[in-house]
Enzyme design. Structure first.
Site, PDB file in Angstrom:
ATOM      1  N   SER A  45      -0.715  -6.856   0.907  1.00 13.18           N
ATOM      2  CA  SER A  45      -2.050  -6.284   0.767  1.00 13.18           C
ATOM      3  C   SER A  45      -2.057  -4.811   1.163  1.00 13.18           C
ATOM      4  O   SER A  45      -2.865  -4.030   0.670  1.00 13.18           O
ATOM      5  CB  SER A  45      -3.039  -7.015   1.655  1.00 13.18           C
ATOM      6  OG  SER A  45      -2.800  -8.372   1.650  1.00 13.18           O
ATOM      7  N   LYS A  92       9.779  -1.013   3.785  1.00 12.70           N
ATOM      8  CA  LYS A  92       8.356  -1.353   3.659  1.00 12.70           C
ATOM      9  C   LYS A  92       7.558  -0.057   3.745  1.00 12.70           C
ATOM     10  O   LYS A  92       7.646   0.671   4.734  1.00 12.70           O
ATOM     11  CB  LYS A  92       7.981  -2.323   4.784  1.00 12.70           C
ATOM     12  CG  LYS A  92       6.574  -2.828   4.731  1.00 12.70           C
ATOM     13  CD  LYS A  92       6.466  -4.088   5.585  1.00 12.70           C
ATOM     14  CE  LYS A  92       5.037  -4.529   5.756  1.00 12.70           C
ATOM     15  NZ  LYS A  92       4.920  -5.874   6.261  1.00 12.70           N
ATOM     16  N   ASP A 125       1.119 -16.829  13.003  1.00 14.16           N
ATOM     17  CA  ASP A 125       0.929 -17.084  11.571  1.00 14.16           C
ATOM     18  C   ASP A 125       2.215 -17.637  10.957  1.00 14.16           C
ATOM     19  O   ASP A 125       2.651 -17.206   9.887  1.00 14.16           O
ATOM     20  CB  ASP A 125       0.480 -15.802  10.868  1.00 14.16           C
ATOM     21  CG  ASP A 125      -0.135 -16.091   9.496  1.00 14.16           C
ATOM     22  OD1 ASP A 125      -0.443 -17.268   9.216  1.00 14.16           O
ATOM     23  OD2 ASP A 125      -0.294 -15.145   8.697  1.00 14.16           O
ATOM     24  N   LYS A 159       4.458 -19.939   8.914  1.00 15.16           N
ATOM     25  CA  LYS A 159       4.298 -20.785   7.716  1.00 15.16           C
ATOM     26  C   LYS A 159       5.484 -20.493   6.790  1.00 15.16           C
ATOM     27  O   LYS A 159       6.144 -19.448   6.938  1.00 15.16           O
ATOM     28  CB  LYS A 159       2.978 -20.465   7.012  1.00 15.16           C
ATOM     29  CG  LYS A 159       2.808 -18.999   6.666  1.00 15.16           C
ATOM     30  CD  LYS A 159       1.473 -18.727   6.009  1.00 15.16           C
ATOM     31  CE  LYS A 159       1.265 -17.226   5.812  1.00 15.16           C
ATOM     32  NZ  LYS A 159       0.027 -16.897   5.153  1.00 15.16           N
ATOM     33  N   ASN A 179       6.229 -17.032   5.471  1.00 17.54           N
ATOM     34  CA  ASN A 179       6.707 -15.992   6.383  1.00 17.54           C
ATOM     35  C   ASN A 179       8.120 -16.262   6.870  1.00 17.54           C
ATOM     36  O   ASN A 179       8.608 -15.595   7.765  1.00 17.54           O
ATOM     37  CB  ASN A 179       5.760 -15.849   7.576  1.00 17.54           C
ATOM     38  CG  ASN A 179       4.471 -15.164   7.173  1.00 17.54           C
ATOM     39  OD1 ASN A 179       4.457 -14.413   6.206  1.00 17.54           O
ATOM     40  ND2 ASN A 179       3.394 -15.421   7.893  1.00 17.54           N
ATOM     41  N   ASP A 239       6.653 -11.000   9.303  1.00 17.89           N
ATOM     42  CA  ASP A 239       5.189 -10.872   9.362  1.00 17.89           C
ATOM     43  C   ASP A 239       4.645 -10.966  10.785  1.00 17.89           C
ATOM     44  O   ASP A 239       4.129 -12.015  11.206  1.00 17.89           O
ATOM     45  CB  ASP A 239       4.510 -11.920   8.452  1.00 17.89           C
ATOM     46  CG  ASP A 239       3.116 -11.443   8.045  1.00 17.89           C
ATOM     47  OD1 ASP A 239       2.671 -10.396   8.585  1.00 17.89           O
ATOM     48  OD2 ASP A 239       2.474 -12.089   7.210  1.00 17.89           O
ATOM     49  N   THR A 283      -3.403 -18.875   8.998  1.00 17.22           N
ATOM     50  CA  THR A 283      -3.621 -19.373   7.648  1.00 17.22           C
ATOM     51  C   THR A 283      -4.163 -20.787   7.791  1.00 17.22           C
ATOM     52  O   THR A 283      -3.619 -21.582   8.569  1.00 17.22           O
ATOM     53  CB  THR A 283      -2.274 -19.373   6.890  1.00 17.22           C
ATOM     54  OG1 THR A 283      -1.786 -18.030   6.921  1.00 17.22           O
ATOM     55  CG2 THR A 283      -2.426 -19.850   5.464  1.00 17.22           C
TER      56      THR A 283
HETATM   57  P1  ATP Z   1       0.180  -9.353   3.401  1.00 19.94           P
HETATM   58  O1  ATP Z   1       0.407  -8.023   3.998  1.00 19.94           O
HETATM   59  O2  ATP Z   1      -0.817  -9.354   2.333  1.00 19.94           O
HETATM   60  O3  ATP Z   1       0.040 -10.474   4.383  1.00 19.94           O
HETATM   61  P2  ATP Z   1       2.925  -9.845   3.048  1.00 19.94           P
HETATM   62  O4  ATP Z   1       3.035 -10.109   4.492  1.00 19.94           O
HETATM   63  O5  ATP Z   1       3.597 -10.783   2.105  1.00 19.94           O
HETATM   64  O6  ATP Z   1       1.435  -9.711   2.561  1.00 19.94           O
HETATM   65  P3  ATP Z   1       4.745  -7.665   3.081  1.00 19.94           P
HETATM   66  O7  ATP Z   1       5.297  -8.005   4.424  1.00 19.94           O
HETATM   67  O8  ATP Z   1       4.434  -6.266   2.792  1.00 19.94           O
HETATM   68  O9  ATP Z   1       3.413  -8.364   2.766  1.00 19.94           O
HETATM   69  O10 ATP Z   1       5.733  -8.229   1.996  1.00 19.94           O
HETATM   70  C1  ATP Z   1       5.515  -8.105   0.625  1.00 19.94           C
HETATM   71  C2  ATP Z   1       6.544  -8.937  -0.109  1.00 19.94           C
HETATM   72  O11 ATP Z   1       7.859  -8.434   0.164  1.00 19.94           O
HETATM   73  C3  ATP Z   1       6.561 -10.403   0.277  1.00 19.94           C
HETATM   74  O12 ATP Z   1       6.701 -11.151  -0.922  1.00 19.94           O
HETATM   75  C4  ATP Z   1       7.793 -10.590   1.100  1.00 19.94           C
HETATM   76  O13 ATP Z   1       8.380 -11.836   0.872  1.00 19.94           O
HETATM   77  C5  ATP Z   1       8.700  -9.450   0.630  1.00 19.94           C
HETATM   78  N1  ATP Z   1       9.434  -8.939   1.791  1.00 19.94           N
HETATM   79  C6  ATP Z   1       8.899  -8.398   2.907  1.00 19.94           C
HETATM   80  N2  ATP Z   1       9.843  -8.050   3.774  1.00 19.94           N
HETATM   81  C7  ATP Z   1      11.033  -8.389   3.198  1.00 19.94           C
HETATM   82  C8  ATP Z   1      12.413  -8.294   3.611  1.00 19.94           C
HETATM   83  N3  ATP Z   1      12.746  -7.793   4.794  1.00 19.94           N
HETATM   84  N4  ATP Z   1      13.347  -8.744   2.758  1.00 19.94           N
HETATM   85  C9  ATP Z   1      13.007  -9.269   1.563  1.00 19.94           C
HETATM   86  N5  ATP Z   1      11.747  -9.378   1.128  1.00 19.94           N
HETATM   87  C10 ATP Z   1      10.765  -8.950   1.933  1.00 19.94           C
END
Ligand code: ATP
Length: 478
Positions: free
Chosen positions: A37, A56, A150, A152, A155, A168, A189
């Site tokens: 998000s 990120k 959180d 789940k 995550n 997360d 969640t």
């Molecule tokens: P929100 O912020 O809406 O809760 P989110 O936690 O999924 O969403 P991000 O942590 O920004 O948001 O991750 C976005 C996407 O990137 C997710 O699908 C996640 O699985 C993937 N992702 C995040 N971190 C990694 C990582 N270290 N390695 C691989 N994929 C990742």
């Protein structure tokens, strides 16, 4: 006793230089991994070290506008305290005028949830393995004074070797003492939220153990224990402690889940008041787990698994990954024969003469279908090739559906009681149809295996018809 050795004298040195802050220019951006998000996660390679990171990128203005500054700094603070193989690792951060950047370890295999969706449910062995990794991770996290809040399957990411990397931490809570174990604001969640969070808006380390109970249940049963049409109903079920263990759920896992899904947070297995992690790790579900070696073990293969729903009947794995005895060519031959097209001369005449007449025939059939078939309203004006009742299974639960194959081809399923279209099995050249026994057949799509059970025992007929449509579809989409 030998005299303690004097430490070597250190030369007076200037303090080591601060590691140079990285910048966007230090990386090649390979591809987008995912979008959250408030962030975009990009696979990026460090130009000098050639190391890959999940970078990120957070848009500063968006975060300020959405009042998420606290969420982002929390994530950074928590990640900075964690250094354990079962968690995503934060290697560096930097920023520029517009963005914040977090350099994270790349969890190459994505989310555990995707695997769970794909196979429907895990078998007992895979459940034990992934549960033991989560237990080790939680023991470490709680030892550091952090509640995740959180937890789940979404995550829980997976590294290239299929070991977990929990992520997360935006809603995590750092507590300094047991007194401070409480937190004030509601997060989480719906399906994994603990009753204390709903009722008193407090979270304890033990709230993560509640989530663990939900996850173990979901691994085996295919869906979380507190599951409802909307959040409100889900919360009601959690507060009333209203869940049931389906038939076929292994007894040892049932006992573990029941000891985690305890409404009183001080009575959950693994919480401080119950003696902490040793009694949890000693539970008989984990009898053969070598806790010191989990990290070095090869994770079990996650196969499509069909747990039995009646006691005494063993669960079945799909043979999907086994070499198939029926090659594509065999299917094609059978298909051609079925349509009288096995003989090349017949094929040619059919191809030349068929088209116009076929269109007229189809229109006539459609007219008939519109006036006689109950299912016509669900198929977007397509011609129904085959339809029948099936039990669509997910893990240990199943729902009765009217399965409808059309000439598009598309494969719809309708709730035959509410007469509502519930969904569609996505059709592509990559699907595979597999017959398991006279009742059960699988439709393997790239993202999910659909388990279908024909209560009349005619799975073979479904498989044949689906395969014919598939061969035709492939020949038309070459
Ligand atoms: P929100 O912020 O809406 O809760 P989110 O936690 O999924 O969403 P991000 O942590 O920004 O948001 O991750 C976005 C996407 O990137 C997710 O699908 C996640 O699985 C993937 N992702 C995040 N971190 C990694 C990582 N270290 N390695 C691989 N994929 C990742």
């Amino acid at each position: 006793m030998a005299a303690p050795q004097e430490p070597p004298k250190l030369e007076a040195k200037s303090p080591p230089a601060e590691p140079q802050k990285k910048s966007r220019e230090d990386f090649n951006f390979d591809r987008i991994i995912g979008e959250g998000s408030y962030s975009t996660v990009i696979l990026a390679t460090d130009k000098s070290s050639k190391k890959q990171y999940a970078l990120k990128i957070l848009d500063k203005r968006h975060i300020i506008k959405e009042k998420k500054v606290q969420y982002v700094s929390r994530e950074k603070d928590v990640l900075a305290r964690i250094d354990h193989p079962f968690f995503v690792k934060l290697y560096f951060t930097f920023q520029d005028k517009d963005n914040l950047y977090f350099g994270l370890s790349f969890a190459e295999q994505g989310e555990l949830l995707d695997y769970l969706r794909k196979v429907g449910a895990f078998d007992e062995n895979a459940t034990r393995f992934y549960t033991s990794e989560i237990v080790i991770a939680l023991e470490y996290l709680h030892g550091k004074g952090i509640i995740h809040r959180d937890l789940k399957p979404e995550n829980i990411l997976l590294n290239k070797d299929m070991h977990i990397q929990i992520t997360d931490f935006g809603t995590a809570k750092i507590f300094e003492s047991d007194e401070d174990e409480k937190a004030s604001s509601f997060v989480g969640t719906a399906e994994y939220v603990s009753p204390e969070l709903l009722q008193s808006k407090v979270a304890y380390k033990s709230s993560d153990l509640w989530a663990l109970g939900c996850i173990i249940y979901q691994f085996l049963a295919g869906r979380p224990p507190f599951h409802a049409a909307n959040e409100y109903l889900c919360f009601q079920k959690i507060i009333k402690h209203e869940y049931s263990i389906p038939d076929g759920f292994p007894d040892n896992a049932k006992d573990l889940v029941e000891n985690l899904l305890v409404s009183d947070p001080t009575k959950r297995l693994g919480c401080d008041k119950m003696g902490g992690y040793p009694p949890l790790k000693a539970h008989y579900f984990f009898t053969d787990v070598n806790w010191d070696n989990v990290q070095n073990e090869t994770p079990p293969t996650l196969l499509p698994y069909l747990p039995s729903t009646t006691k005494g009947e063993a669960g079945m794995h799909s043979d999907y990954n086994m070499p198939s005895s029926t090659s594509e060519q065999d299917f094609e031959d059978r298909f051609l024969q079925c349509f009288g097209l096995g003989d090349p001369s017949k094929t040619e005449s059919k191809a030349r003469s068929g088209t116009e007449q076929d269109i007229l025939d189809r229109e006539e059939k459609l007219k008939q279908q519109a006036s006689t078939s109950t299912w016509h309203p669900f198929v977007n004006g397509e011609l129904i090739i085959k339809t029948g009742l099936v039990d669509k299974r997910k893990g240990m639960f199943s729902k009765r559906r009217q399965l409808i194959l059309t000439d598009a081809p598309r494969l719809y399923y309708v709730d035959p009681v509410a007469m509502v279209l519930k969904g569609e099995i996505p059709w592509s050249s990559n699907i595979k149809i597999e017959q398991k026994n006279f009742k059960i057949f699988f439709v393997h799509t790239p993202n999910r295996t659909y388990y279908l059970e024909d209560p009349t025992g005619s799975a073979k007929k479904w498989v044949e018809t689906l395969n014919k449509s598939l061969v035709l579809y492939k020949s038309q989409n070459k």
